[in-house]
Design a protein around this motif. Structure first.
Motif, PDB file in Angstrom:
ATOM      1  N   TYR A 135       0.817  -1.215   0.000  1.00 12.45           N
ATOM      2  CA  TYR A 135       0.000   0.000   0.000  1.00 12.45           C
ATOM      3  C   TYR A 135       0.850   1.264   0.000  1.00 12.45           C
ATOM      4  N   MET A 138       1.953   1.920  -3.557  1.00 11.18           N
ATOM      5  CA  MET A 138       0.808   2.336  -4.364  1.00 11.18           C
ATOM      6  C   MET A 138       0.440   3.797  -4.081  1.00 11.18           C
ATOM      7  N   ALA A 139       0.409   4.150  -2.785  1.00  7.28           N
ATOM      8  CA  ALA A 139       0.076   5.527  -2.420  1.00  7.28           C
ATOM      9  C   ALA A 139       1.127   6.501  -2.925  1.00  7.28           C
ATOM     10  N   TYR A 142       0.539   7.421  -6.505  1.00 13.07           N
ATOM     11  CA  TYR A 142      -0.523   8.424  -6.645  1.00 13.07           C
ATOM     12  C   TYR A 142      -0.021   9.805  -6.220  1.00 13.07           C
ATOM     13  N   ARG A 150      -6.523   9.880  -4.197  1.00 12.36           N
ATOM     14  CA  ARG A 150      -6.360   8.439  -4.446  1.00 12.36           C
ATOM     15  C   ARG A 150      -5.401   7.821  -3.426  1.00 12.36           C
ATOM     16  N   THR A 154      -6.229   4.773  -0.953  1.00  5.58           N
ATOM     17  CA  THR A 154      -5.359   3.598  -0.844  1.00  5.58           C
ATOM     18  C   THR A 154      -5.187   3.202   0.613  1.00  5.58           C
TER      19      THR A 154
END
Length: 212
Positions: A135, A138-139, A142, A150, A154
């Motif tokens: 995570y 992924m964050a 963004y 977003r 996440t």
């Protein structure tokens, strides 16, 4: 997703209801959490734990949590089950706690040893044809694209799936501040602090399973 939301709601009820006294970070500024002197508590609890083959075959996963009471002398005086998704997961988790036979370094508030209750959490997860989601990475992607909303979403997902991880709350708070959501950021920061103060250990037990 429904299962994750249920876990999160159960976690919040459990964490917010067990404390001996209402959580007040200002009054607990000199708080020192109890520690186990024999080494890293997560490693000690998890060293002999394996995922039950029967539980894995049944798709059984979730949290097993215990409320432990450590008195001012460092004695573990009680262990009370709080969440118990399955005896197949709960029984070996309890056995791991029962191996903690040494005296603890007790909790201290303003330098004085006090009795206090804590949670010990065992998180059992099954990953089907996949690895755990990163995570944070992924964050960050963004964030690099300027999509802060977003990034917040996440961490919403991360917290639904891993509600006992204080880092996810701290990271979401950082992004909420960028969005000028001061109230939401403060709530997340307080929850992260609460978890750090009231959860002794989160032991992760994962099982990878191939599905065709």
């Amino acid at each position: 997703m429904i299962k994750s939301i249920l876990f999160s709601c159960s976690f919040l009820i459990t964490l917010l209801s067990f404390a001996q006294t209402p959580f007040n970070p200002e009054k607990e500024a000199d708080f020192v959490k109890a520690t186990y002197p024999k080494g890293n508590l997560i490693n000690i609890l998890g060293q002999d734990l394996t995922y039950s083959k029967e539980a894995a075959a049944n798709g059984t996963e979730g949290y097993v949590t215990f409320l432990v009471d450590i008195d001012e002398n460092g004695k573990l005086i009680s262990v009370t089950p709080k969440e118990r998704v399955s005896d197949l997961l709960a029984n070996p988790s309890r056995a791991a706690i029962d191996k903690l036979t040494a005296d603890w370094t007790p909790t201290k508030v303003s330098g004085q040893a006090v009795a206090r209750e804590y949670l010990i959490v065992f998180s059992y997860s099954i990953f089907y044809n996949s690895l755990p989601i990163d995570y944070h990475a992924m964050a960050k992607k963004y964030e690099d694209k300027g999509k802060i909303e977003r990034a917040v979403k996440t961490y919403d997902d991360a917290i639904k799936n891993y509600p006992y991880d204080p880092v996810y709350y701290t990271m979401r708070a950082n992004y909420k501040r960028q969005l000028e959501d001061t109230e939401g950021a403060l709530a997340d920061e307080l929850m992260a602090q609460k978890i750090n103060m009231e959860v002794l250990a989160v032991v992760q037990i994962a099982h990878s399973q191939s599905v065709r």
